[in-house]
Design an enzyme around this catalytic site. Structure first.
Site, PDB file in Angstrom:
ATOM      1  N   SER A 154      47.120  33.610  35.730  1.00  0.00           N
ATOM      2  CA  SER A 154      46.329  34.818  35.469  1.00  0.00           C
ATOM      3  C   SER A 154      46.099  35.491  36.813  1.00  0.00           C
ATOM      4  O   SER A 154      45.570  34.875  37.750  1.00  0.00           O
ATOM      5  CB  SER A 154      45.009  34.440  34.807  1.00  0.00           C
ATOM      6  N   GLU A 155      46.495  36.756  36.931  1.00  0.00           N
ATOM      7  CA  GLU A 155      46.632  37.343  38.266  1.00  0.00           C
ATOM      8  C   GLU A 155      45.311  37.598  39.003  1.00  0.00           C
ATOM      9  O   GLU A 155      45.322  37.931  40.179  1.00  0.00           O
ATOM     10  CB  GLU A 155      47.485  38.618  38.214  1.00  0.00           C
ATOM     11  N   ASN A 156      44.178  37.442  38.307  1.00  0.00           N
ATOM     12  CA  ASN A 156      42.922  37.540  39.051  1.00  0.00           C
ATOM     13  C   ASN A 156      42.685  36.317  39.930  1.00  0.00           C
ATOM     14  O   ASN A 156      41.825  36.342  40.801  1.00  0.00           O
ATOM     15  CB  ASN A 156      41.727  37.771  38.111  1.00  0.00           C
TER      16      ASN A 156
END
Lengths: 219, 235, 235, 219
Positions: A46-48
């Protein structure tokens, strides 16, 4: 019959190999996590800033400090790692994520993709989409083959502002699985019961059909 | 080691020196890991003409969204905005400018700003509106665009724990943009859940070394959840 | 999650695929935090024509220095070399090439290589022999030089603990170049003091996420000390 | 009388302010840590990845994983942080370290410094010196005013390959404290008992002397 959203996701999940690191965009791509074949494990990025994203939390597990890239509450699997956004995009941009799956408004025969901006409508931003299409080893675009008015989304040349250029090789729609190469869409598989003619009709960009095109296996 | 004690006890002290037309780099992703009290202090100060560099701009009435109410923001540098009506209105009115920046490029711009790197090449955005007007250079046959780094007059950061020397750790995905923001402010202010004594944090497990931090303030946090989604069996 | 189990049980497996004329990026600073067993395996394999990217080149008979004995190294990319006689001899003979790179630039080149950044501007080295032949560009009135990133066919890394998924933590200053090296190898091999099960390492305290790591091997380490200096009262 | 190495270090330490982060090079600079004035605390940065470097270890404390940039065994103070080399040089190159103190072969009136390479001699490398002179907020060069044969090290133009350009503003030698600006060395202080004439004689680059030049205070 055109595939449902879940069926598209099901077909996407068949692309994954055991040990793949995968980033799933919002919408149909997210559903793919539900259909990973037995015996195959993938780890979700998840790119966060989370590698090893787990299921949604129970009420007791809800934690405001634990969210995914869609800003939803989430959990982490055993063996996950959590890091800052620069590290997260170093993974993505450095080509360490095996698969990115994301939606699109349009894809063209040169592998260009438009997915973030429709002129005249309010532009909310590209988020991480430009990084994902520039960096991932393999990108799968999922979308309906045509829009609600029947206009093809597989074009000779994208008309909307681009998210990335020459980056899309693989498209899975409600009608077909296609490879993008040599300036054309190559038809690899048909949705069960969908004819090559129907796909041809709904594909505006150059389409290459070679030999018998098999139906997708969804089970 | 009193010269290294970064703790301040009032929000006035925490944001002392903030002036109109300055640039603030803010940590946080959505409403997760945002320096709630520092944002509210900026609202209270009424500082205007601000450029805010932050991945998002909060929501109506919470987070950076509150700075829209009195039109304190001149320009947002973000990857994704418009989660609130007021933002949309001011944008359409031309009262607010937005520089949309890919999320990874934004994170890297902050890191580079803090690390003395004025610019770097990236494939992200090449051939798109983001790449327009930017220098293009090929490496190994692939075109890349030149992106310049970002620094701010202030950086406002939310950490979980910090010691008096400013060494910070972040909790779970509330880390997000905070460590990079912390490096890129001329004055870096960290709002924390808990202030601890030096030595309480493991030296090898510090996310932001104190050298980047100028002020530390004990905060209280609402930690609003933007999208609460529960496991299927609980829905 | 067997597809994510990176553990290999022999050094042959750990370095499988290494061929003549490849580039190896090696972690470590001096003799601190070096992958001793992986280096010895490269010596055992006799691979030659190697380009080694590492801050230093070990000492006579230990660390990367052992690869000099059979002239396996064609070129070193380092910030500081020549702590051993054999190195000096091969350099003067022209049997060995050295590309001296400032320490910070070297660290950043490895990080950039792993992060998909092909090149970045830095003030370091401008106007010196390091800057010769490199593109110069001004930002805010100051000149910077363009430095290209580094990637390797292999990265060899020494960690303290790693879990089976390749998540690594480093101990004290044995961290040094290891995390950047880990990101920059086509094949990244980590030699560790202790292999633990997934979940034993705190997810927010992992220095190298497993996504960068291809193979993990349990090592045994001599941990030679280069310069033992004691507190005055103990001398 | 020319200053001893320890006296140069003593004078250097008087430049530090409470709360400064300081990187000390090998040799005389390292000695400065012994003379930090009472009431002043500085935190030492070691560029291999340690902020808050402490004293050398006791035999029982010796740890191969705990070394400084000189590869010596070392300890960390309470409140130290330890990190990788990219982070360490981000601090240095990003201008977060308040003082760098390092030695030199030559400095010239334009603030250029040569400190790492003598052609014809074996070149071992620049280590972190080029990063330190490019990045630190304040740099102090410590050296003897002239070499053993009496040749000045303060030149109109450096003759050796440079470590950095236009970066040195402050020099503390065994004879004097000087500021480098406007293309000249400006004499600020003399070593006790050393005459302006002697300094003038041993300074090859343009020297500016204005008014009475005070003697250094070393106590």
């Amino acid at each position: 019959m055109a595939l449902s959203r879940d069926q598209i996701a099901m077909r996407v999940a068949k692309e994954f190999r055991d040990g793949n690191y995968v980033n799933l965009g919002i919408g149909i791509p997210t559903l793919a996590a539900n259909y990973v074949p037995e015996g195959i494990d993938v780890m979700l990025q998840s790119e966060n800033g989370l590698l090893g994203m787990g299921r949604y939390p129970t009420e007791a597990e809800v934690d405001a400090d634990m969210i995914n890239a869609g800003k939803e509450t989430v959990t982490a699997i055993t063996g996950a790692s959590i890091f800052d956004s620069a590290e997260s995009f170093a993974m993505i941009r450095g080509g360490h994520v095996d698969f990115t799956v994301l939606g699109a408004f349009e894809v063209d025969v040169n592998g260009n993709i438009a997915s973030w901006m429709i002129p005249g409508k309010l532009v909310k931003g590209m988020g991480g989409a430009m990084d994902l299409v520039a960096g991932a080893k393999n990108i799968i675009v999922t979308m309906t083959h045509a829009d609600k008015r029947g206009n093809s989304k597989l074009l000779q040349e994208c008309s909307l502002p681009l998210t990335g250029v020459n980056c899309i090789t693989s498209i899975i729609t409600d009608l077909a699985v296609l490879e993008v190469k040599d300036g054309a869409f190559h038809l690899l598989e048909r949705a069960p019961g969908v004819s090559v003619d129907e796909i041809r009709e709904k594909t505006a960009g150059k389409l290459v059909v070679e030999g018998d095109v098999p139906e997708m296996q969804l089970d | 080691m009193s010269g290294f004690d970064k703790v301040v006890t009032s929000y006035d002290d925490a944001m002392d020196g903030l002036k109109d037309n300055m640039t603030i780099i803010a940590g946080g992703f959505g409403l997760c890991g945002i320096p709630e009290g520092l944002i509210n202090q900026v609202k209270k100060m009424g500082t205007s003409g601000l450029t805010i560099v932050s991945n998002n701009c909060g929501v109506d009435g919470f987070g950076l969204g509150v700075l829209l109410e009195d039109k304190q923001i001149k320009k947002m540098v973000s990857s994704y905005v418009g989660e609130n009506a007021l933002f949309e209105k001011q944008l359409l009115n031309g009262e607010l400018e937005v520089e949309l920046t890919p999320q990874g490029t934004l994170a890297e711009k902050m890191r580079a700003g803090g690390a003395g790197i004025p610019a770097f090449f990236t494939a992200t955005g090449y051939g798109t509106p983001v790449g327009e007007g930017k220098e293009v250079k090929e490496f190994n046959g692939r075109p890349y665009i030149l992106e310049e780094s970002i620094t701010g007059d202030f950086a406002i950061v939310k950490a979980w724990k910090a010691d008096r020397y400013g060494n910070c750790v972040y909790r779970h995905t509330a880390q997000n943009f905070n460590p990079m923001a912390a490096t890129a402010g001329k004055i870096t202010v960290v709002e924390v859940e808990e202030i601890v004594e030096p030595g309480e944090l493991d030296p090898t497990q510090i996310h932001t070394p104190g050298i980047y931090v100028d002020r530390v303030i004990q905060g209280t946090f609402e930690k609003r959840i933007e999208r609460k989604v529960l496991a299927k069996e609980e829905r």
